[in-house]
Scaffold this active site. Structure first.
Site, PDB file in Angstrom:
ATOM      1  N   HIS A  37       0.825  -1.211   0.000  1.00  0.00           N
ATOM      2  CA  HIS A  37       0.000   0.000   0.000  1.00  0.00           C
ATOM      3  C   HIS A  37       0.860   1.261   0.000  1.00  0.00           C
ATOM      4  CE1 HIS A  37      -3.990   1.480  -0.043  1.00  0.00           C
ATOM      5  NE2 HIS A  37      -4.130   1.791   1.230  1.00  0.00           N
ATOM      6  N   ASN A  85      -6.276   7.540   4.101  1.00  0.00           N
ATOM      7  CA  ASN A  85      -7.649   7.991   3.883  1.00  0.00           C
ATOM      8  C   ASN A  85      -7.835   9.496   4.021  1.00  0.00           C
ATOM      9  OD1 ASN A  85      -8.005   5.254   3.692  1.00  0.00           O
ATOM     10  ND2 ASN A  85      -9.584   5.109   5.265  1.00  0.00           N
TER      11      ASN A  85
END
Length: 217
Positions: A37, A85
């Protein structure tokens, strides 16, 4: 349309027409270092090392920044420290302060829907479900910025991929992962120095050693 209220901050710097922003997305902290990620982080860090640029933490943006100049263009590398996020919070702050046109911004992200070893650079587009891109789009109110997707693949048939993307590349993936991160760094450099069309034509698709697919041309 831009998000209402998206205007340069009163104390921002004068717009630098040749200032380009390269954002690598990822999560801060040792537990996330070198995970799939964090592919965006890994590419931006390679670029800084390649260019001899030093990182400094900018508290007002909650981001690490590194500055350099390439082929007459100023480049600002950015690693948001907000967690994935909320990446848009840091990106918006940097874009506003330096008054960077979004047409001069490149965001580098991982993509589980692309096979490992594949690259896809586009001048704009949807988030494709990537939460970091969703946050940037929400904060800037536009999709009109370049994004470089780095294929990390996914486990066959798996719908829940959180554990997979937050894991590190396996020993069998390491060589190919290194190749694609190097190629992504080359592609980001080409975007900066030669423009997006040449960077797309030269690098989009599979790197050497990856399985090629016709839809990646």
């Amino acid at each position: 349309m831009r998000r209402p209220g998206f205007e340069p901050a009163a104390r921002s710097l004068p717009r630098m027409e040749n200032l380009h922003l390269i954002v690598g997305l990822g999560n801060p902290g040792a537990e996330y270092a070198r995970t799939r990620h964090n592919a965006g982080f890994l590419v931006a860090e390679r670029l800084a090392n390649r260019w001899g640029a030093s990182w400094a933490f900018a508290k007002k943006f909650n981001a690490r920044l590194a500055r350099t100049e390439r082929s007459g263009r100023r480049a600002l590398l950015c690693l948001p420290q907000t967690y994935m996020n909320s990446s848009g919070d840091a990106v918006r702050g940097v874009v506003e302060f330096y008054r960077i046109p979004v047409s001069q911004m490149l965001v580098i992200v991982d993509d589980a829907d692309l096979p490992l070893g594949h690259l896809r650079l586009r001048p704009n587009g949807s988030s494709g479900g990537h939460h970091g891109l969703e946050s940037i789009e929400a904060q800037l109110g536009t999709r009109g910025y370049a994004r470089l997707r780095i294929g990390i693949g996914r486990q066959d048939g798996a719908r829940e991929i959180t554990g997979y993307v937050l894991g590190r590349f396996s020993s069998t993936e390491a060589e190919l992962a290194d190749k694609v991160l190097t190629a992504a760094s080359d592609q980001a450099e080409a975007w900066l120095e030669a423009g997006i069309q040449k960077a797309m034509n030269q690098f989009n698709g599979a790197v050497e050693g990856a399985v090629n697919e016709s839809n990646e041309q």
